[in-house]
Design a protein around this motif. Structure first.
Motif, mmCIF file in Angstrom:
data_model
loop_
_atom_site.group_PDB
_atom_site.id
_atom_site.type_symbol
_atom_site.label_atom_id
_atom_site.label_comp_id
_atom_site.label_asym_id
_atom_site.label_seq_id
_atom_site.Cartn_x
_atom_site.Cartn_y
_atom_site.Cartn_z
ATOM 1 N N ASP A 71 0.846 -1.199 0.000
ATOM 2 C CA ASP A 71 0.000 0.000 0.000
ATOM 3 C C ASP A 71 0.879 1.246 0.000
ATOM 4 O O ASP A 71 1.507 1.582 0.999
ATOM 5 C CB ASP A 71 -0.917 -0.007 1.230
ATOM 6 C CG ASP A 71 -2.016 1.046 1.147
ATOM 7 O OD1 ASP A 71 -1.680 2.221 0.885
ATOM 8 O OD2 ASP A 71 -3.189 0.699 1.353
ATOM 9 N N TYR A 72 0.890 1.966 -1.128
ATOM 10 C CA TYR A 72 1.758 3.137 -1.266
ATOM 11 C C TYR A 72 1.369 4.261 -0.313
ATOM 12 O O TYR A 72 2.241 4.936 0.255
ATOM 13 C CB TYR A 72 1.732 3.648 -2.715
ATOM 14 C CG TYR A 72 2.529 2.795 -3.664
ATOM 15 C CD1 TYR A 72 3.889 2.999 -3.832
ATOM 16 C CD2 TYR A 72 1.919 1.768 -4.380
ATOM 17 C CE1 TYR A 72 4.633 2.207 -4.704
ATOM 18 C CE2 TYR A 72 2.651 0.965 -5.255
ATOM 19 C CZ TYR A 72 4.009 1.191 -5.401
ATOM 20 O OH TYR A 72 4.738 0.404 -6.255
ATOM 21 N N VAL A 73 0.072 4.488 -0.127
ATOM 22 C CA VAL A 73 -0.374 5.592 0.731
ATOM 23 C C VAL A 73 0.082 5.386 2.166
ATOM 24 O O VAL A 73 0.688 6.279 2.778
ATOM 25 C CB VAL A 73 -1.911 5.751 0.671
ATOM 26 C CG1 VAL A 73 -2.380 6.791 1.697
ATOM 27 C CG2 VAL A 73 -2.349 6.164 -0.728
ATOM 28 N N ILE A 74 -0.170 4.204 2.721
ATOM 29 C CA ILE A 74 0.188 3.932 4.116
ATOM 30 C C ILE A 74 1.706 3.903 4.291
ATOM 31 O O ILE A 74 2.258 4.525 5.216
ATOM 32 C CB ILE A 74 -0.438 2.604 4.590
ATOM 33 C CG1 ILE A 74 -1.960 2.760 4.680
ATOM 34 C CG2 ILE A 74 0.136 2.195 5.950
ATOM 35 C CD1 ILE A 74 -2.697 1.507 5.090
ATOM 36 N N ASN A 75 2.405 3.214 3.402
ATOM 37 C CA ASN A 75 3.863 3.113 3.523
ATOM 38 C C ASN A 75 4.554 4.456 3.370
ATOM 39 O O ASN A 75 5.405 4.833 4.187
ATOM 40 C CB ASN A 75 4.410 2.138 2.471
ATOM 41 C CG ASN A 75 4.278 0.685 2.876
ATOM 42 O OD1 ASN A 75 5.224 0.068 3.345
ATOM 43 N ND2 ASN A 75 3.100 0.129 2.690
ATOM 44 N N LEU A 76 4.213 5.201 2.335
ATOM 45 C CA LEU A 76 4.881 6.476 2.078
ATOM 46 C C LEU A 76 4.477 7.547 3.091
ATOM 47 O O LEU A 76 5.285 8.430 3.423
ATOM 48 C CB LEU A 76 4.592 6.952 0.655
ATOM 49 C CG LEU A 76 5.189 6.080 -0.459
ATOM 50 C CD1 LEU A 76 4.838 6.642 -1.831
ATOM 51 C CD2 LEU A 76 6.703 5.951 -0.305
ATOM 52 N N THR A 77 3.256 7.466 3.611
ATOM 53 C CA THR A 77 2.843 8.411 4.659
ATOM 54 C C THR A 77 3.646 8.174 5.926
ATOM 55 O O THR A 77 4.140 9.122 6.555
ATOM 56 C CB THR A 77 1.335 8.284 4.957
ATOM 57 O OG1 THR A 77 0.585 8.585 3.775
ATOM 58 C CG2 THR A 77 0.921 9.254 6.066
#
Length: 447
Positions: A192-198
């Motif tokens: 999950d890009y949103v959760i990881n990058l956030t």
């Protein structure tokens, strides 16, 4: 007895000692609250040692846990933990200053000295203004993080639970704590890009330091930044890039970690695992399945940690950078230590050497003691000790298996790592007046 009380009253409460007592008081209060039966889902007390370990891990924004945060603690317990994390991330003097300003109380010189020590500032100029900025920046960045998390958590868990998950993880990530209430950290969201990058963004921003934000906001261009800001940004970028590349190379064919992921997920997971040692204990792959070389890489990254005046731990990026630059200057035969056409004073170099030596001695000594008290591999114990000292919170699975003695040792290690090894040394050292003479120079052979 009267003489003892008189001696206690005459103890000089210098800023380092005030900081030690302040963080110690927060830990003790948290331990009392977490030890209450209402804090545990089974309705039974977790035991004071376990409660104190968890409170220390929260206040020291570490993330090491003896029980699963999602499954053991009630909503009351989780609220206590996140409040302790927020208080530990901001620093108790920051909160005390804001409370004093809200009720119109004047900030005294002694209080300013403690704030100066806590925020690692060189002068007392603009300390109250900086404190206000620290609080405003913290809540603003955490709010943005919670908003980004909510785009994922609300659809997954519903409105109320999704908001709670978003707020909890935003505070935990920005304060570099690493506590999670998902049950298995970020492993379920490895792609999950949103959760990881956030999370990565919050950890990186939280680990840069508030003075860096101010400098970037004021000058905008890299060439105009202070030497401190330039070093922080350069070293942080180098560690993130190198950490990502090396972790990817070491683990890309490990079927228990990155091997079963596609290329994009491997890169994302490698970047995530290079970021979290900066110092937050989240993880997106099975930590117990890492190769020894990867564990050692993370030990190095954890020991270096974040930057001064940040929510990160470790010896700090600028401390590491100062010693690297000093080493290079010796190799080149230069008399001065220079970075970005600025000379670094020998006082800074000496302080860096002291911080690194105290940190190394502490980590090695505690690791050695744990080999006696615990039944675990040395590398796992070294990893656990470094994680505690650098207030990271990553573990290969040793934490829940620790003996009571081991838990107490690591509790004190987290405490020492949060207030800083040099601050702790200053707190217990006697104040000596500067002498007005110098001894004659002697010569020794080294190397």
């Amino acid at each position: 007895m009267g003489r003892l009380i008189s001696k206690l009253e005459n103890i000089e409460m210098n800023p380092p000692r005030v900081l030690l007592l302040g963080f110690g008081g927060l830990i003790f209060l948290g331990a009392i609250l977490l030890n209450l039966p209402i804090a545990s889902q089974n309705g039974e007390s977790i035991g004071f040692i376990n409660a104190m370990f968890t409170a220390a891990s929260s206040v020291c924004v570490t993330g090491l846990v003896v029980v699963n945060t999602a499954y053991h603690w009630t909503l009351f317990g989780q609220v206590v933990i996140i409040l302790l994390i927020q208080a530990g991330g901001l620093g108790f003097m920051t909160l005390a200053t804001i409370m004093a300003l809200l009720i119109g109380k004047k900030i005294t010189l002694k209080e300013r000295l403690v704030i100066k020590e806590q925020l690692n500032q060189e002068t007392m100029s603009g300390l109250v203004r900086l404190t206000k900025y620290v609080v405003l920046a913290t809540f603003s960045i955490e709010g943005i993080g919670a908003l980004l998390f909510s785009t994922r958590f609300i659809p997954m868990y519903g409105l109320v639970k999704g908001i709670w998950y978003s707020v909890f993880h935003a505070i935990s990530a920005f304060c570099n704590a690493g506590f999670d209430i998902s049950g298995d950290s970020i492993v379920p969201f490895v792609g999950d890009y949103v959760i990881n990058l956030t999370i990565c963004g919050l950890i990186i921003v939280g680990g840069l330091g508030f003075t860096v934000y101010l400098d970037i906001g004021k000058h905008k261009k890299f060439r105009k930044f202070s030497l401190h800001t330039k070093l922080v940004l350069t070293i942080t970028s180098a560690l993130l890039i190198l950490g990502t590349l090396i972790f990817y190379m070491l683990e890309s064919d490990n079927q228990l970690t990155l091997g079963d992921l596609n290329l994009n997920q491997r890169i994302l997971a490698s970047f995530f695992q290079a970021t979290v040692p900066r110092t937050a204990g989240f993880y997106s792959v099975n930590m117990a399945a890492l190769r020894d070389s990867s564990i050692f890489l993370m030990i190095i990254l954890m020991f270096i940690g974040g930057s001064p005046c940040s929510t990160g731990g470790g010896i700090k990026t600028t401390t590491f950078g100062s010693l690297v630059l000093a080493t290079l200057s010796v190799i080149k035969g230069n008399k001065d230590v220079v970075a970005f056409k600025k000379r670094i004073s020998y006082d800074v170099i000496n302080k860096s050497i002291a911080i690194i030596m105290i940190g190394l001695i502490w980590v090695v000594s505690v690791s050695f003691i744990l080999t006696i008290t615990e039944d675990a591999d040395f590398l796992d114990l070294l990893f656990e000790t470094t994680s505690a000292f650098a207030t990271v919170g990553l573990t290969t699975g040793v934490t829940p298996e620790l003996s009571d003695v081991g838990k107490l040792i690591l509790t004190f290690t987290m405490y020492a790592g949060r207030v800083g090894p040099l601050t702790m040394a200053f707190a217990f050292s006697k104040h000596h007046k500067p002498v007005s003479y110098k001894y004659s120079e002697g010569n020794i052979m080294v190397g």
